[in-house]
Scaffold this active site. Structure first.
Site, PDB file in Angstrom:
ATOM      1  N   GLY A  11       7.485  37.780  81.524  1.00  0.00           N
ATOM      2  CA  GLY A  11       6.492  38.669  80.907  1.00  0.00           C
ATOM      3  C   GLY A  11       6.480  40.024  81.594  1.00  0.00           C
ATOM      4  N   ARG A  72      12.636  35.984  78.084  1.00  0.00           N
ATOM      5  CA  ARG A  72      12.550  34.653  78.701  1.00  0.00           C
ATOM      6  C   ARG A  72      13.828  33.944  78.265  1.00  0.00           C
ATOM      7  NH1 ARG A  72       7.432  34.499  80.727  1.00  0.00           N
ATOM      8  NH2 ARG A  72       5.746  35.396  79.511  1.00  0.00           N
ATOM      9  N   ASP A 103       7.481  33.456  88.612  1.00  0.00           N
ATOM     10  CA  ASP A 103       8.121  32.264  89.169  1.00  0.00           C
ATOM     11  C   ASP A 103       9.334  31.799  88.354  1.00  0.00           C
ATOM     12  OD1 ASP A 103       6.528  31.325  87.108  1.00  0.00           O
ATOM     13  OD2 ASP A 103       6.055  29.438  88.121  1.00  0.00           O
ATOM     14  N   THR A 126       4.120  40.273  87.910  1.00  0.00           N
ATOM     15  CA  THR A 126       3.446  39.481  86.868  1.00  0.00           C
ATOM     16  C   THR A 126       1.961  39.807  86.920  1.00  0.00           C
ATOM     17  OG1 THR A 126       2.679  37.267  86.263  1.00  0.00           O
ATOM     18  CG2 THR A 126       3.457  37.505  88.494  1.00  0.00           C
ATOM     19  N   ASP A 128      -0.280  37.789  86.383  1.00  0.00           N
ATOM     20  CA  ASP A 128      -1.032  36.571  86.712  1.00  0.00           C
ATOM     21  C   ASP A 128      -1.457  36.461  88.185  1.00  0.00           C
ATOM     22  OD1 ASP A 128      -0.584  35.900  84.069  1.00  0.00           O
ATOM     23  OD2 ASP A 128       1.143  34.617  84.519  1.00  0.00           O
ATOM     24  N   ASP A 130      -0.073  34.909  90.503  1.00  0.00           N
ATOM     25  CA  ASP A 130      -0.051  33.478  90.835  1.00  0.00           C
ATOM     26  C   ASP A 130       1.082  33.097  91.785  1.00  0.00           C
ATOM     27  OD1 ASP A 130       1.954  34.021  89.039  1.00  0.00           O
ATOM     28  OD2 ASP A 130       1.603  32.281  87.766  1.00  0.00           O
ATOM     29  N   ARG A 172      -2.133  32.496  82.717  1.00  0.00           N
ATOM     30  CA  ARG A 172      -1.387  31.240  82.625  1.00  0.00           C
ATOM     31  C   ARG A 172      -2.164  30.107  83.294  1.00  0.00           C
ATOM     32  NH1 ARG A 172       3.977  30.655  80.987  1.00  0.00           N
ATOM     33  NH2 ARG A 172       4.425  32.845  81.296  1.00  0.00           N
TER      34      ARG A 172
END
Ligand code: F6P
Length: 321
Positions: A11, A72, A103, A126, A128, A130, A172
Site C-alpha cells: 500500500g 501487491r 511487512d 505504511t 499502519d 504496525d 489493518r
C-alpha cells in the site's frame, strides 16, 4: 558499491516519495548510481527498471503516493518469480536493494536476500505503523492528520443533530491510527483490534455518554476490530434503538501531501538505508526510536508485535469521562 536499486511496494503511504528522493540523493552524494524499479516486486520480476538521477526526484518531497508506482505482487511469492527478479538486478549490476514498504514487502526482500544473496535494507513505509523496530512508519503521521480532519468535520454534524457517529479508520490488524485519532479527536470510545467488546458493552458506552449529558458521540473503530465499524453500528442500533451513522474513511487516509514529520522521517530513513548498504549491512530494517536510528532484522519486524500504547488507551478512557 557502484549501483543500488530502490522500489516501493504494498500500500502506498504519504512520504514514500520523500524516501525515494532521500535514497537517490544520498546515494548520489556518495558516488553511487540508483536504479528505480517500477511497481514494486512486480516490476522487478518484469525487469521494469530505469536509472534515477538527483534531478529525477526534484519536486516530489511534497507529493503523496509514489512516483515509482506500487503493487501487491503475486508472482513474487514463488521462488521462480524471485529468481527472475534477482537475475534482472544482477544484469543491471545492482549490488544492493532498498525496499520501501510494509511487512509483506519485507518478506519479499528477506527471501531475495536469503535465496540470492542480494543485500537488502527495508525502509518502513505504511500508514499502519504496525512494524516492530521503529516508533513510527512513513505515512502514519499524515494518515492520522487526514482521519482527524474528517473526525473534526463529523463532530460538527454529530453535535448539530445530536447523533452518534461511528468512524472506521484503517490500520489493518493494528489499532495505532485508531488510538491516536481517538485521543486527538476527543472521541467517546475507541475499538481496537486488540480488544473485542460484547454488544452490551458497546451499548453501555453510548448510554453512559448520554447519562453524562453528552448529546452526541464519536466512536472510533479500527478496521481490524471484529466486524469493523458496521458491527459496532449494528450493535448500538440493536441494543439502544438510537439512530447511528457510520462513516468508513477508507483509502482517503492513504492520500495527500505528507506532513512535515513524515517528510523528515522519510528523509532520515532513506539516507540511513543507503549508509547501511555502504557499511555492508543487509536483511535489516532501518527505523527510528527515542535513542536515534535503529536496525532490526527484517523477520523480527513482522514476527514481533508492536502493541498500541496501553497507557495512551487508559488516557483516552480517562479523558472521555
Ligand atoms: O497497509 C495499508 C492499508 O491501507 C491498510 O490500512 C488497509 O487494510 C490496506 O492497506 C488496504 O489495502 P488495499 O489498498 O489493497 O485495499
Amino acid at each position: 558499491m557502484k549501483r543500488i536499486a530502490v522500489l516501493t511496494s504494498g500500500g502506498d503511504a504519504p512520504g514514500m516519495n520523500a524516501a525515494i528522493r532521500a535514497v537517490v540523493r544520498s546515494a548520489t552524494f556518495h558516488g553511487i548510481e540508483v536504479v528505480g524499479v517500477r511497481r514494486g516486486f512486480q516490476g522487478l520480476h518484469e525487469g521494469d527498471m530505469r536509472l534515477l538521477g538527483p534531478r529525477d526526484v526534484a519536486n516530489i518531497i511534497q507529493r503523496g503516493g509514489t512516483i515509482l508506482l506500487t503493487a501487491r505482487s503475486h508472482t513474487w511469492r514463488s521462488p521462480e518469480g524471485r529468481t527472475l527478479g534477482a537475475n534482472h538486478l544482477k544484469a543491471w549490476g545492482v549490488q544492493g536493494l532498498v525496499v520501501i514498504g510494509g511487512d509483506g514487502s519485507f518478506h519479499g526482500a528477506h527471501y531475495l536476500q536469503q535465496e540470492h544473496g542480494i543485500p537488502v535494507i527495508g525502509v518502513p513505509g505504511t500508514i499502519d505503523n504496525d512494524l516492530y523496530g521503529t516508533d513510527h512508519t512513513i505515512g502514519y503521521f499524515t494518515a492520522v492528520e487526514t482521519a482527524l480532519d474528517a473526525v473534526d468535520k463529523l463532530r460538527d454534524t454529530a453535535a448539530s443533530h445530536e447523533r452518534i457517529f461511528v468512524v472506521e479508520v484503517m490500520g489493518r490488524h493494528a489499532g495505532h491510527i485508531a488510538l491516536d485519532v481517538a485521543v486527538a479527536g476527543g472521541a467517546e470510545e475507541v475499538f481496537l483490534p486488540e480488544d473485542e467488546h460484547p454488544a452490551e458493552h458497546i451499548a453501555e458506552v453510548v448510554r453512559s455518554s448520554a447519562s453524562k449529558g453528552k448529546a452526541s458521540s464519536i466512536l472510533i473503530v479500527a478496521e481490524g476490530y471484529p466486524g469493523g465499524g458496521a458491527a459496532v453500528t449494528a450493535a448500538i442500533e440493536a441494543q439502544t434503538g438510537l439512530d447511528t451513522r457510520l462513516t468508513v474513511l477508507g483509502h482517503i487516509q492513504r492520500g495527500g501531501s505528507p506532513v512535515s514529520s513524515d517528510r523528515v522521517l522519510a528523509s532520515r530513513l532513506g539516507e540511513a538505508a543507503v549508509l547501511a548498504l555502504i557499511d555492508g549491512k543487509s536483511d535489516l530494517m532501518v527505523g527510528r526510536g527515542l535513542g536515534g536510528m535503529t536496525f532490526t532484522p527484517l523477520n523480527e519486524t513482522w514476527e514481533k508485535r508492536k502493541d498500541v500504547s496501553r497507557d495512551l488507551y487508559r488516557c483516552a478512557k480517562t479523558l472521555s469521562v
